[in-house]
Design a protein around this motif. Structure first.
Motif, PDB file in Angstrom:
ATOM      1  N   ILE A 691     -60.311  19.992  27.498  1.00  0.00           N
ATOM      2  CA  ILE A 691     -60.703  20.248  26.104  1.00  0.00           C
ATOM      3  C   ILE A 691     -60.794  18.928  25.330  1.00  0.00           C
ATOM      4  O   ILE A 691     -61.762  18.673  24.618  1.00  0.00           O
ATOM      5  CB  ILE A 691     -59.707  21.206  25.415  1.00  0.00           C
ATOM      6  N   ASP A 692     -59.798  18.084  25.503  1.00  0.00           N
ATOM      7  CA  ASP A 692     -59.822  16.775  24.819  1.00  0.00           C
ATOM      8  C   ASP A 692     -61.049  15.971  25.221  1.00  0.00           C
ATOM      9  O   ASP A 692     -61.708  15.355  24.385  1.00  0.00           O
ATOM     10  CB  ASP A 692     -58.551  15.976  25.150  1.00  0.00           C
ATOM     11  N   GLN A 694     -63.913  17.038  26.429  1.00  0.00           N
ATOM     12  CA  GLN A 694     -65.152  17.656  25.952  1.00  0.00           C
ATOM     13  C   GLN A 694     -65.292  17.538  24.441  1.00  0.00           C
ATOM     14  O   GLN A 694     -66.392  17.615  23.913  1.00  0.00           O
ATOM     15  CB  GLN A 694     -65.158  19.150  26.302  1.00  0.00           C
ATOM     16  N   GLY A 695     -64.164  17.412  23.774  1.00  0.00           N
ATOM     17  CA  GLY A 695     -64.150  17.448  22.312  1.00  0.00           C
ATOM     18  C   GLY A 695     -63.818  18.858  21.851  1.00  0.00           C
ATOM     19  O   GLY A 695     -64.428  19.827  22.315  1.00  0.00           O
ATOM     20  N   LEU A 696     -62.829  18.983  20.976  1.00  0.00           N
ATOM     21  CA  LEU A 696     -62.388  20.315  20.573  1.00  0.00           C
ATOM     22  C   LEU A 696     -63.478  21.090  19.846  1.00  0.00           C
ATOM     23  O   LEU A 696     -63.613  22.293  19.986  1.00  0.00           O
ATOM     24  CB  LEU A 696     -61.120  20.217  19.695  1.00  0.00           C
ATOM     25  N   ARG A 697     -64.260  20.366  19.088  1.00  0.00           N
ATOM     26  CA  ARG A 697     -65.365  20.984  18.367  1.00  0.00           C
ATOM     27  C   ARG A 697     -66.359  21.614  19.339  1.00  0.00           C
ATOM     28  O   ARG A 697     -66.830  22.736  19.131  1.00  0.00           O
ATOM     29  CB  ARG A 697     -66.104  19.913  17.573  1.00  0.00           C
ATOM     30  N   ASN A 698     -66.713  20.867  20.378  1.00  0.00           N
ATOM     31  CA  ASN A 698     -67.668  21.364  21.373  1.00  0.00           C
ATOM     32  C   ASN A 698     -67.168  22.619  22.056  1.00  0.00           C
ATOM     33  O   ASN A 698     -67.911  23.586  22.224  1.00  0.00           O
ATOM     34  CB  ASN A 698     -67.916  20.299  22.445  1.00  0.00           C
ATOM     35  N   VAL A 699     -65.910  22.581  22.462  1.00  0.00           N
ATOM     36  CA  VAL A 699     -65.348  23.727  23.178  1.00  0.00           C
ATOM     37  C   VAL A 699     -65.337  24.939  22.252  1.00  0.00           C
ATOM     38  O   VAL A 699     -65.717  26.044  22.639  1.00  0.00           O
ATOM     39  CB  VAL A 699     -63.926  23.401  23.700  1.00  0.00           C
ATOM     40  N   LEU A 720     -57.139  25.980  18.198  1.00  0.00           N
ATOM     41  CA  LEU A 720     -58.272  25.173  18.641  1.00  0.00           C
ATOM     42  C   LEU A 720     -59.191  24.874  17.450  1.00  0.00           C
ATOM     43  O   LEU A 720     -59.627  23.731  17.254  1.00  0.00           O
ATOM     44  CB  LEU A 720     -59.037  25.917  19.734  1.00  0.00           C
ATOM     45  N   VAL A 721     -59.451  25.897  16.668  1.00  0.00           N
ATOM     46  CA  VAL A 721     -60.318  25.733  15.500  1.00  0.00           C
ATOM     47  C   VAL A 721     -59.686  24.763  14.496  1.00  0.00           C
ATOM     48  O   VAL A 721     -60.344  23.844  14.008  1.00  0.00           O
ATOM     49  CB  VAL A 721     -60.579  27.106  14.834  1.00  0.00           C
ATOM     50  N   ASP A 722     -58.388  24.960  14.239  1.00  0.00           N
ATOM     51  CA  ASP A 722     -57.696  24.090  13.277  1.00  0.00           C
ATOM     52  C   ASP A 722     -57.723  22.631  13.720  1.00  0.00           C
ATOM     53  O   ASP A 722     -58.047  21.733  12.948  1.00  0.00           O
ATOM     54  CB  ASP A 722     -56.231  24.519  13.125  1.00  0.00           C
ATOM     55  N   ILE A 728     -58.073  16.374  15.750  1.00  0.00           N
ATOM     56  CA  ILE A 728     -56.908  15.970  16.561  1.00  0.00           C
ATOM     57  C   ILE A 728     -57.021  16.604  17.945  1.00  0.00           C
ATOM     58  O   ILE A 728     -57.374  17.777  18.066  1.00  0.00           O
ATOM     59  CB  ILE A 728     -55.589  16.453  15.906  1.00  0.00           C
ATOM     60  N   GLY A 729     -56.706  15.825  18.995  1.00  0.00           N
ATOM     61  CA  GLY A 729     -56.717  16.364  20.354  1.00  0.00           C
ATOM     62  C   GLY A 729     -55.304  16.700  20.808  1.00  0.00           C
ATOM     63  O   GLY A 729     -54.325  16.346  20.142  1.00  0.00           O
TER      64      GLY A 729
END
Ligand code: NAD
Length: 732
Positions: A691-692, A694-699, A720-722, A728-729
């Motif tokens: 997830i980190d 890939q980027g949390l936003r992307n996931v 995840l959304v927050d 932050i990862g």
């Protein structure tokens, strides 16, 4: 002149011999640190000034020779150029070592891996002990890199191309006897005479040196004839002498790599190219190619993920599993209830790894006999691989005493139950064993789905009830998940964690709850595969997509392996606990009602053959009749990546839920659990690392995309959304 450097020490002996002692400060095992090349250069400089010197031996002042490069140091390299520089200076130091006017001999006991073996390869001779602790190999590819200290060049020249490729491309390690047969070491001796034998070998080399400068093919061939008379070896040596033969060997090796890695790992392919360069264009070009490839790989995301996992595993070895410092109780004896698949495996790791006496109980003699046979097979395999001597094997077997009664359970400090997956039966055996056991006995359940606190309801001492969740096959899968209820006291947790480590497991501690951690994230992954199947995607396409993605087996094959009825039971427990997002498809129920239970009854999604009364085989072929039982036409085509992400996203999203709810102690534990317990692709680092990266936003975006199509099972976890919003990862 007795000099001292940071990690090397020279001992000059009266007989004009010098020993270079390797002794890296502040660590229990020697690792190659950033300054090792400099140390070697200075030591050699000092030794070359000593005109009386006749022979030199390189030995470890610690238990093991050298475990390899310091991984932490590697993860801190800022960029590819820094990695190249590290490799270049190390290569140069080893050139100096090799070119030293006197032959230097490595005296090897314990692990001699990676950069450690490369140091030994730069020596002119190698003597190793016959201890089971002694292992030699180049495991770099397992960390996503290649040997970077000349190993890709020296190893094939010493042992031949085929053997070298085998070692470097797979990372496999060898015991000393095998290493000797391969020509990797010159001699194998008992540990007490190691130093003397190495000194003698050095004197021998001095004499040979005066006669013949270099070993040619004839010498290699005659040495192999002398040592093992293997025609196959001779053939391969001769084959490797011409470029057509070599290209055959390279092509075969490449095919093998691709079939094992599905193209997901660049390191073995790069290693192959580097070795090829050295063979076709000479040493100089080979060394250069090694530096280049090592530099790029060392800072690649995949290597960083693999190294992070390695470091996480090492950190867990030191982690007591509890937040407060509390000493584990001494465990002197273990009881195991149930001698089936899991129970016999647990008895094995307790006896073979922890070296503790075990009482193994089952209902019938017949089952006990089968359990003991499983144990015997596991021990025999270890002896064959020389990881254990025959005598040790006998002692291990003698440690396990079978019984159909509770005799011998009074002295058991920990009892691990692996009886059938049924709450009533588990509570029943808990009551029985509490009646027969001592007042301090710890009761651990190996259940894979029943909440531990429910089992503990039957206990007089719920503070001593805990989960110890092993994975099948127990001797092979490295993870142990220790499950803690609200009532379990820290001392009990610390004791089970310590026992797990003694059993050679990587232990994560998780909070009790439906499915704990591993089962809970596995369920939505398998569930999504059944959704895809219900939509009409073929079994083969689904499993192939996930295998190519990096899982050891596909989710539907796994369903067959675990047992379809078992998965169905677990699915209901999880649906009850977590609602709609875990709701199973009708596929499981349809399969079970048409008597398809998976591999165990020979009827599942794949076809199995019956041998010796049980269903065996890898289940290579899909049982085409299954589509009819399900009322499905498998004609929907989806991209492999789409299939993989559909299964992966609910799994990693569930991992985030576990993290948020405090089921996990850390993201690190979540990654270790998924990789070492479930076979999550290690080069992706685990769910949180993935997830980190890939980027949390992307996931989160991808989840929302599927949520729009399929509903709540893809709703991103709120955490995840927050975190995505805050940027932050999980590892920040
Ligand atoms: P199994 O059927 O191979 O073994 C269970 C054994 O328990 C049988 O030999 C049975 O005779 C014995 N038994 C039943 N009642 C008993 C009693 N009162 N006293 C002593 N022995 C008794 O099953 P398994 O696959 O080894 O699973 C055992 C447990 O481990 C289950 O709780 C299961 O959920 C869990 N588990 C299984 C796996 C797996 O992959 N198979 C993985 C993790 C956990």
């Amino acid at each position: 002149t007795n000099g001292t450097f940071r990690s090397l020490r020279i001992e000059k002996r009266e007989d004009n011999a010098a020993i270079i002692w390797l002794d890296v400060p502040d660590v229990s095992v020697n690792t190659l640190q950033a300054d090792f090349a400099q140390d070697f250069n200075r030591v050699l400089e000092q030794l070359s000034a000593d005109k009386d010197l006749e022979v030199v031996v390189l030995a470890s002042a610690k238990e093991d020779f050298i475990a390899g490069a310091d991984i932490k140091m590697l993860t801190q390299l800022p960029d590819a150029e820094a990695a190249r520089q590290l490799s270049r200076t190390a290569q140069q130091a080893m050139d100096q070592l090799e070119a030293f006017p006197l032959p230097i001999v490595a005296a090897i006991h314990g692990v001699c891996l990676g950069g450690g073996l490369e140091v030994a390869l730069a020596c002119r001779g190698r003597v190793a002990t016959n201890s089971a602790r002694t292992r030699l190999g180049q495991p770099e590819v397992k960390l996503g890199v290649i040997p970077g200290v000349g190993g890709t060049q020296r190893l094939p020249r010493l042992v031949g191309l085929e053997t070298a490729l085998n070692m470097i491309l797979t990372g496999k390690t060898h015991p000393a006897s095998k290493a000797c047969a391969l020509g990797l070491v010159d001699e194998v001796v008992p540990r007490p005479v190691l130093l003397e034998a190495a000194l003698a070998r050095a004197r021998e080399l001095v004499q040979e040196n005066n006669k013949e400068p270099e070993a040619g093919t004839f010498q290699q061939v005659s040495r192999i004839f002398g040592s093992m008379l293997s025609l196959r070896k001779v053939r391969s040596l001769l084959l490797e002498k011409n470029s057509l033969g070599r290209s055959m060997v390279f092509n075969q090796a490449k095919k093998k790599v691709l079939s094992h890695t599905h193209g997901n790992l660049p390191a073995p392919l790069q290693a192959l190219e580097v070795i090829k360069t050295g063979m076709e264009q000479g040493l100089e070009a080979g060394f250069k190619a090694e530096v280049e490839a090592f530099g790029d790989l060392a800072v690649s995301t995949k290597a960083r993920n693999l190294m992070a996992l390695f470091l996480a595993k090492s950190a867990l070895k030191k982690d007591p599993g509890t937040d407060e410092e509390i000493a584990p109780r001494l465990v002197r004896k273990v009881g195991v209830l149930g001698a089936g698949l899991m129970g016999s495996g647990i008895a094995y790791v307790t006896a073979a790894k922890a070296r503790l006496p075990v009482r193994l109980k089952d209902l019938k003699q017949e089952v006990l006999r089968q359990g003991l046979r499983t144990l015997w097979n596991a021990v025999t395999e270890q002896v064959k691989k020389r990881r254990m001597t025959a005598g040790e094997g006998d002692r291990v077997l003698a440690l396990v005493r079978p019984t159909t009664e509770y005799t011998g359970f009074k002295q058991a400090d920990v009892v691990i139950e692996a009886v059938v997956e049924d709450l009533k039966v588990k509570q029943q055996v808990l009551r029985e064993v509490e009646a027969h056991g001592g007042p301090e006995m710890i009761f651990a359940s190996n259940t894979s789905s029943i909440p531990i606190h429910k089992i503990a309801e039957a206990s007089d001492r719920p503070e001593a009830v805990v989960g110890m969740h092993y994975f099948s096959p127990v001797p092979k899968v490295p993870l142990l998940e220790v499950i803690v209820t609200e009532k379990t006291v820290p001392e009990v947790v610390a004791t089970c964690v310590a026992l797990g480590k003694q059993q050679n497991k990587t232990v994560i501690v998780v909070r009790d709850g439906a499915g704990f951690y591993t089962t809970r994230i596995l369920a939505p992954y398998i569930n999504e595969a059944t959704h895809l199947l219900a939509e009409g995607v073929s079994i083969q396409d689904i499993d192939k997509a996930l295998v190519n993605f990096g899982f050891p087996v596909g989710p539907l094959k796994l369903l067959d392996e675990v047992g379809i009825d078992v998965v169905q039971k677990i699915a209901h427990i999880l649906e009850e606990a977590f609602g709609e997002r875990m709701k199973p498809t009708s596929v499981l129920a349809k399969l079970v009602s048409s008597h398809r239970l998976g591999k165990k009854n020979g009827q599942g999604l794949y076809r199995y053959q019956k041998m010796d009364g049980i269903f065996k085989g890898k289940g290579k072929q899909v049982d085409q009749s299954v589509y009819q039982s399900l009322g499905i036409k498998p004609d929907k085509k989806l991209e492999a990546n789409e299939i993989a992400m559909r299964c992966l996203l609910p799994m990693i999203n569930e991992a985030v839920h576990c993290y948020h709810e405090g089921i996990l102690r850390s993201a690190r534990d979540g990654d270790v659990g998924a990789v070492f317990g479930l076979g999550f692709p290690p080069f992706l680092g685990g769910p949180f690392r993935f997830i980190d990266n890939q980027g949390l936003r992307n996931v989160s975006k991808q989840l929302v995309h599927y949520q729009e199509q399929f509903g709540k099972r893809f709703t991103p976890a709120s955490l995840l959304v927050d975190l995505a919003q805050q940027g932050i990862g999980f590892y920040d």
